[in-house]
Scaffold this motif. Structure first.
Motif, mmCIF file in Angstrom:
data_model
loop_
_atom_site.group_PDB
_atom_site.id
_atom_site.type_symbol
_atom_site.label_atom_id
_atom_site.label_comp_id
_atom_site.label_asym_id
_atom_site.label_seq_id
_atom_site.Cartn_x
_atom_site.Cartn_y
_atom_site.Cartn_z
ATOM 1 N N VAL A 118 0.856 -1.175 0.000
ATOM 2 C CA VAL A 118 0.000 0.000 0.000
ATOM 3 C C VAL A 118 0.893 1.226 0.000
ATOM 4 N N SER A 119 0.428 2.299 -0.673
ATOM 5 C CA SER A 119 1.246 3.495 -0.752
ATOM 6 C C SER A 119 0.389 4.743 -0.661
ATOM 7 N N ASP A 120 0.904 5.770 0.013
ATOM 8 C CA ASP A 120 0.212 7.057 0.057
ATOM 9 C C ASP A 120 0.417 7.809 -1.246
ATOM 10 N N ILE A 121 -0.568 8.635 -1.559
ATOM 11 C CA ILE A 121 -0.380 9.598 -2.642
ATOM 12 C C ILE A 121 -0.260 10.956 -1.955
ATOM 13 N N PHE A 122 0.845 11.632 -2.193
ATOM 14 C CA PHE A 122 1.086 12.906 -1.513
ATOM 15 C C PHE A 122 0.820 14.086 -2.442
ATOM 16 N N MET A 123 0.393 15.203 -1.861
ATOM 17 C CA MET A 123 0.198 16.415 -2.641
ATOM 18 C C MET A 123 1.567 16.951 -3.067
ATOM 19 N N PRO A 124 1.811 17.089 -4.376
ATOM 20 C CA PRO A 124 3.108 17.628 -4.811
ATOM 21 C C PRO A 124 3.220 19.128 -4.497
ATOM 22 N N VAL A 125 2.067 19.820 -4.458
ATOM 23 C CA VAL A 125 2.006 21.232 -4.035
ATOM 24 C C VAL A 125 0.708 21.412 -3.255
ATOM 25 N N SER A 126 0.580 22.519 -2.552
ATOM 26 C CA SER A 126 -0.629 22.777 -1.768
ATOM 27 C C SER A 126 -1.802 23.147 -2.676
ATOM 28 N N GLY A 127 -3.007 22.834 -2.199
ATOM 29 C CA GLY A 127 -4.169 23.225 -2.991
ATOM 30 C C GLY A 127 -5.448 22.578 -2.491
ATOM 31 N N GLU A 128 -6.547 22.923 -3.159
ATOM 32 C CA GLU A 128 -7.835 22.331 -2.817
ATOM 33 C C GLU A 128 -8.110 21.187 -3.792
ATOM 34 N N VAL A 129 -8.474 20.046 -3.244
ATOM 35 C CA VAL A 129 -8.781 18.898 -4.103
ATOM 36 C C VAL A 129 -10.160 19.126 -4.715
ATOM 37 N N ILE A 130 -10.232 19.202 -6.030
ATOM 38 C CA ILE A 130 -11.528 19.524 -6.639
ATOM 39 C C ILE A 130 -12.163 18.345 -7.384
ATOM 40 N N GLU A 131 -11.383 17.339 -7.701
ATOM 41 C CA GLU A 131 -11.981 16.223 -8.436
ATOM 42 C C GLU A 131 -11.142 14.967 -8.268
ATOM 43 N N PHE A 132 -11.836 13.829 -8.134
ATOM 44 C CA PHE A 132 -11.180 12.517 -8.119
ATOM 45 C C PHE A 132 -11.542 11.816 -9.424
ATOM 46 N N ASN A 133 -10.618 11.151 -10.015
ATOM 47 C CA ASN A 133 -10.868 10.431 -11.268
ATOM 48 C C ASN A 133 -11.740 9.200 -10.998
ATOM 49 N N GLU A 134 -13.053 9.374 -11.205
ATOM 50 C CA GLU A 134 -14.017 8.318 -10.868
ATOM 51 C C GLU A 134 -13.774 7.027 -11.666
ATOM 52 N N ALA A 135 -13.135 7.172 -12.822
ATOM 53 C CA ALA A 135 -12.874 5.975 -13.643
ATOM 54 C C ALA A 135 -12.015 4.963 -12.890
ATOM 55 N N LEU A 136 -11.261 5.454 -11.911
ATOM 56 C CA LEU A 136 -10.388 4.551 -11.147
ATOM 57 C C LEU A 136 -11.175 3.652 -10.195
ATOM 58 N N GLU A 137 -12.424 4.046 -9.896
ATOM 59 C CA GLU A 137 -13.253 3.227 -9.006
ATOM 60 C C GLU A 137 -13.416 1.823 -9.587
ATOM 61 N N ASP A 138 -13.758 1.760 -10.871
ATOM 62 C CA ASP A 138 -13.969 0.457 -11.495
ATOM 63 C C ASP A 138 -12.705 -0.092 -12.154
ATOM 64 N N ASN A 139 -11.823 0.796 -12.553
ATOM 65 C CA ASN A 139 -10.630 0.357 -13.277
ATOM 66 C C ASN A 139 -9.351 0.970 -12.706
ATOM 67 N N PRO A 140 -8.998 0.545 -11.490
ATOM 68 C CA PRO A 140 -7.789 1.117 -10.878
ATOM 69 C C PRO A 140 -6.524 0.820 -11.680
ATOM 70 N N ASP A 141 -6.594 -0.246 -12.494
ATOM 71 C CA ASP A 141 -5.406 -0.594 -13.276
ATOM 72 C C ASP A 141 -5.133 0.383 -14.420
ATOM 73 N N LEU A 142 -6.012 1.376 -14.582
ATOM 74 C CA LEU A 142 -5.710 2.445 -15.554
ATOM 75 C C LEU A 142 -4.378 3.095 -15.195
ATOM 76 N N ILE A 143 -4.060 3.105 -13.904
ATOM 77 C CA ILE A 143 -2.777 3.687 -13.476
ATOM 78 C C ILE A 143 -1.620 2.834 -13.993
ATOM 79 N N ASN A 144 -1.794 1.513 -13.942
ATOM 80 C CA ASN A 144 -0.758 0.631 -14.481
ATOM 81 C C ASN A 144 -0.626 0.783 -16.004
#
Lengths: 374, 126
Positions: free
Chosen positions: B65-91
């Motif tokens: 398991v790995s954390d995803i860290f903010m590379p810079v400060s900011g407000e999170v405005i959107e999560f890529n919903e496609a990753l819910e069903d297809n997390p391997d899109l990252i691979n």
């Protein structure tokens, strides 16, 4: 990676197959002091390949310790929890060394070559510890103990097409051999290869032991013979997910110096028969008679999350009742699964438990092992 | 190992693509290869203001398991919903369909602390 200033003089060992792994593009990483292939094309693909076809693991890091001589039986019987009298020549037995503090020194396979020669195949991380433990307990017995770990290489050939592959390389009717038996055979033109119907994956297959100098020839012959079956090299990462789906214990994770075989569900290799007087027997016998406080169980996640070694286990109120010893997403079962110790009263199958994942209580349920049923 | 020219890179192996005051964040091809088969991605920080280096989510792979860290400060405005069903899109596509979150960058000066493609290439020894 692994550049610790205390380790500058430490030389990572490698198996004789190292250059083959490199040429195959394996991801290599330190494991038990060896630079081992963790994966080649990818963990899940390799896992599935062993379940569907045939894969080859280099497990040459594992240790081989022989106990020989007229006192061999006496020593091995005394230091191991299983009853050595139950096996005969050509048979293999799963067993462990109980320590004198209620835990386990190591778990391993015992091969009975003859009543005066036993081979113990032990975990790579414990070779020295095991050798010393044997020596220590041998003082008043006097068997001959030989560590041959550096001289032999081992391949585990596993999967439904494993036996079809290896039978091409010998005239022996190896496909008729029973589980947990072995023979010395001519294999791929090499004499005296120890051919064993064993494995750590839940699939059919074998493990073969041979001298380092024969390693290249055997590797090449196995891959040539397996070509028609789509044989592939597979790494230790998939070996771990394959064994976990079967609920097999891994030393250092699920069992260690502090866990009794009775707590670990290894009562079946802990025999309290009259002829089996072993190290610290009374402790484990009492545990069995009085009931254990903690018990190793298998569980499946209900909430989304993956259990990992070291995570805490809680009840519904958040009281800590144990800890996770192994966990993963099981590629063949399609679920998050784990092993862990819980209080005895929570160890029954179908008990709701909670895994503490990053501060959250995630629901899980205890299940009977194995997770994967072929 | 793929490293794209038009991105900025953080030491924890996140990339950020800057479009005006919006940043698109993912993990690098190197990172996805190290993690292996990704099973799911969890981001429950949408609408939160996070500092540079804070955890925006986690990636669970089969073996770790790995954390995803903010590379810079900011407000999170959107999560890529496609990753819910297809997390391997990252691979499969770490810099494209495998993006993880969009943020509103609060301090663009922080971008200067990140590596460019050349710097990241040296950093991972590629």
């Amino acid at each position: 990676m692994c550049k610790n200033k205390n380790q500058t003089n430490y030389k990572m060992k490698q198996t004789v197959f190292y250059s083959k792994h490199e040429a195959l593009g394996a991801k290599l990483a330190p494991f038990a002091g060896f630079n081992m292939p963790i994966q080649y094309e990818g963990l899940v693909a390799e896992h599935q390949h062993v379940r569907a076809k045939v894969g080859v693991f280099d497990v040459s890091h594992m240790g081989l310790i022989y106990v020989n001589g007229p006192k061999a039986f006496e020593l091995v019987q005394y230091v191991t929890s299983n009853d050595l009298a139950l096996i005969s020549d050509g048979k293999v037995q799963y067993s462990c060394f109980p320590n004198d503090k209620g835990g386990i020194v190591d778990d391993f396979l015992i091969y009975q070559i003859n009543p005066e020669s036993y081979l113990l195949v032990v975990n790579a991380s414990n070779i020295e510890k095991d050798y010393n433990w044997l020596q220590e307990n041998n003082k008043n017995i006097g068997a001959e103990i030989v560590n041959e770990s550096d001289n032999y290489s081992i391949l585990a050939i596993q999967g439904p097409l494993a036996m079809a592959t290896v039978k091409k390389l010998t005239n022996e009717p190896v496909e008729e051999m029973k589980y947990y038996t072995f023979k010395y055979i001519n294999f791929a033109g090499i004499d005296n290869v120890l051919f064993s119907i064993t494995g750590y994956t839940g699939e059919a297959g074998c493990e073969i032991y041979f001298k380092n100098e024969d390693a290249d020839k055997i590797w090449d012959a196995v891959f040539e013979a397996g070509k028609e079956f789509d044989i592939k090299p597979v790494g230790l990462a998939s070996r771990d997910t394959l064994r976990l789906e079967m609920g097999f214990c891994l030393y250092g994770n699920d069992i260690d110096d502090t866990t009794s075989p009775i707590e670990a569900g290894l009562g079946w290799i802990t025999k309290f028969t009259e002829n089996n007087q072993f190290v610290n027997r009374k402790y484990h016998e009492d545990l069995k008679a009085n009931g254990v406080e903690k018990r190793l169980v298998g569980f499946e996640m209900i909430d989304r999350g993956i259990p990992r070694h070291g995570y805490e286990i809680a009840d519904a109120d958040g009281n800590i009742i144990g800890n996770v010893t192994s966990g993963t997403q099981g590629p063949s079962v399609g679920k998050s699964i784990g092993l862990g110790y819980v209080k005895r009263e929570m160890a029954k199958a179908d008990t709701e438990i909670y895994i503490v994942v990053r501060g959250k209580l995630l629901k899980a349920v205890t299940v009977k092992l194995p997770f994967y049923k072929s | 190992m793929k490293i794209l020219e038009n991105l900025k890179y953080a030491k924890n192996h996140e990339w950020i693509k800057v479009e005006g005051d919006t940043g698109i964040i993912g993990i690098t091809d190197f990172a996805q290869n190290e993690l292996g088969d990704i099973v799911f991605v969890e981001v429950d920080t949408v609408d939160e203001d996070l500092e540079m280096g804070e955890t925006v989510g986690i990636i669970e792979a089969v073996k770790t398991v790995s954390d995803i860290f903010m590379p810079v400060s900011g407000e999170v405005i959107e999560f890529n919903e496609a990753l819910e069903d297809n997390p391997d899109l990252i691979n499969k596509d770490a810099y494209g369909e495998g993006w993880i979150v969009k943020i509103k960058i609060s301090d663009p000066a922080e971008l200067d602390e990140l590596m460019d493609a050349e710097g990241y290439k040296n950093y991972i020894g590629a």
